[in-house]
Scaffold this motif. Structure first.
Motif, PDB file in Angstrom:
ATOM      1  N   ASP A   6      -0.280  -8.146 -14.522  1.00  0.00           N
ATOM      2  CA  ASP A   6       0.176  -8.800 -13.539  1.00  0.00           C
ATOM      3  C   ASP A   6       1.047  -7.766 -12.605  1.00  0.00           C
ATOM      4  O   ASP A   6       1.916  -7.231 -13.248  1.00  0.00           O
ATOM      5  N   THR A   7       1.431  -8.293 -11.447  1.00  0.00           N
ATOM      6  CA  THR A   7       2.428  -7.409 -10.684  1.00  0.00           C
ATOM      7  C   THR A   7       3.668  -8.443 -10.070  1.00  0.00           C
ATOM      8  O   THR A   7       3.107  -9.622  -9.423  1.00  0.00           O
ATOM      9  N   ILE A   8       4.698  -8.050  -9.684  1.00  0.00           N
ATOM     10  CA  ILE A   8       5.500  -8.871  -9.393  1.00  0.00           C
ATOM     11  C   ILE A   8       6.652  -7.835  -8.015  1.00  0.00           C
ATOM     12  O   ILE A   8       6.757  -6.661  -8.773  1.00  0.00           O
ATOM     13  N   THR A   9       6.895  -8.630  -7.070  1.00  0.00           N
ATOM     14  CA  THR A   9       7.705  -7.655  -6.274  1.00  0.00           C
ATOM     15  C   THR A   9       8.821  -8.548  -6.086  1.00  0.00           C
ATOM     16  O   THR A   9       8.806  -9.827  -5.630  1.00  0.00           O
ATOM     17  N   GLY A  10      10.238  -8.018  -5.773  1.00  0.00           N
ATOM     18  CA  GLY A  10      11.270  -8.659  -5.412  1.00  0.00           C
ATOM     19  C   GLY A  10      12.557  -7.747  -5.104  1.00  0.00           C
ATOM     20  O   GLY A  10      12.439  -6.613  -5.131  1.00  0.00           O
ATOM     21  N   ALA A  11      13.581  -8.299  -4.865  1.00  0.00           N
ATOM     22  CA  ALA A  11      15.002  -7.408  -4.533  1.00  0.00           C
ATOM     23  C   ALA A  11      15.314  -6.466  -5.717  1.00  0.00           C
ATOM     24  O   ALA A  11      15.316  -7.213  -6.637  1.00  0.00           O
ATOM     25  N   ALA A  12      15.205  -5.231  -5.513  1.00  0.00           N
ATOM     26  CA  ALA A  12      15.902  -4.327  -6.589  1.00  0.00           C
ATOM     27  C   ALA A  12      16.888  -4.873  -7.442  1.00  0.00           C
ATOM     28  O   ALA A  12      17.089  -4.830  -8.632  1.00  0.00           O
TER      29      ALA A  12
END
Ligand code: PBG
Length: 344
Positions: A293-299
């Motif tokens: 799975d993949t997750i995106t958010g603030a670095a």
């Protein structure tokens, strides 16, 4: 973090002037030395009036080169001796391939900086008789050398018609075995090949769709004492923040998943502006079931992203895979389980 930075501000006047030699601990392998001398040269450039010395030592991992890596676990095998030196103050910092540095460090030590990453992908290296072949076109029955459960599980998943065989030793030894015909191809980290000037042996960079790389692959992690603001400030000059965010996310993902057992786990990360994307994967040992799975958010929330992705994967079937591996290990012992997986 902010507190430490303030401390750095008024400490910094002393650092360039201090005369004490800074001792860098390193393994003796060729790859380790190339990496350590690079760090030494960079630090010398930033602090021309300081003296940086390299202290070489063997680690447990270097002494048991004939045992397949997957069989001896990975808990600090390449790091422990160096850590003892830092803790007893006979060294001030240690340079590691970040991939080899456990996600939980001993009390009193920390990851002081993460350097700019080389290409973190795995690479296919072939015997000359397969000069025209790619992973997709190597013949059925081709013997692929790898001692990583992660590479094994993912490649088995996509290419069940290959035969997988353990390979150990340093990069030179492995390439010699390949060229002698013991294997049709090897899978090695592209970064290690590049650093050792074997970049021309990279036959194919393995895309993330076929095989996700190891946590921290391609980056150097420098370990130092938690209570040593002088060394910490010196190391800030080598910190590459985008690489660091990516590796913090990857390491948090691994830390959250790995219940003290070796499981095939792979990742891929990208940074786009302020955002970080982490792809994570857990596979059964035979490569039959692979959860990703993949997750995106603030670095800046890198660690939280890694943890969140681990929890997501657990609820999507990774927990079953982990439980099965733990149960097998409980029943048969880690050694037997790994023997069966890597000797076919
Ligand atoms: N497991 C050993 C190891 N540790 C670091 C590298 C290569 C350099 C890197 O990944 O940063 C390698 C060799 C490999 O996996 O092919």
């Amino acid at each position: 973090m902010r507190k430490i930075n303030n401390r750095f501000l008024y400490m910094s006047a002393n650092i360039a002037n201090s005369t004490q030699t800074i001792r860098i601990a390193s393994r003796k392998s060729q790859l380790a030395l190339v990496q350590t001398y690079w760090v030494q040269a960079q630090l010398q450039k930033h602090f021309p009036d300081r003296t940086f010395e390299v202290e070489m030592m063997s680690t447990q991992g270097d002494k048991i080169l004939d045992v397949p890596l997957a069989k001896i676990g990975d808990k600090g095998l390449f790091t422990k001796e160096l850590e003892v030196k830092i803790l007893d103050r006979s060294a001030d910092l240690a340079v590691h391939s970040l991939k080899d540095l456990p996600t939980n460090l001993p009390e009193g030590l920390m990851l002081g900086c993460v350097t700019e990453r080389e290409n973190p992908a795995d690479a296919l290296v072939v015997n000359a008789k397969h000069a025209g072949a790619q992973l997709e076109t190597l013949p059925p029955g081709a013997v692929i050398g790898t001692s990583s459960l992660r590479r094994l599980a993912q490649l088995r998943h996509h290419f069940p018609h290959f035969v997988f065989k353990d390979v150990r030793g340093n990069v030179n030894t492995r390439l010699a075995k390949l060229d002698a015909g013991e294997y049709d191809a090897l899978i090695l980290a592209a970064a290690g090949l590049q650093r050792l000037d074997f970049g021309d042996r990279i036959h194919q960079l393995i895309p993330a769709e076929l095989s996700l790389h190891a946590v921290g692959q391609g980056a150097l992690g420098i370990e130092c004492r938690t209570e040593d603001p002088e060394i910490l400030e010196i190391l800030q000059t080598l910190q590459h923040q985008p690489t660091a965010y990516r590796c913090y996310a990857e390491r948090a993902f691994l830390r959250e998943l790995e219940g003290g057992c070796q499981v095939p786990i792979g990742v891929n990360t990208t940074i786009d502006g302020d955002n970080l994307t982490l792809v994570g994967m857990v596979s059964s040992l035979d490569g039959q079931r692979l959860v990703t799975d993949t997750i995106t958010g603030a670095a800046i929330n890198a660690e939280q992203l890694g943890k969140d992705l681990a929890h997501r994967l657990r609820s999507q079937g990774a927990q079953t895979i982990l439980d099965e591996i733990f149960a097998l290990v409980e029943r048969d012992g880690l050694k037997k389980v790994l023997d069966e997986q890597t000797n076919s």
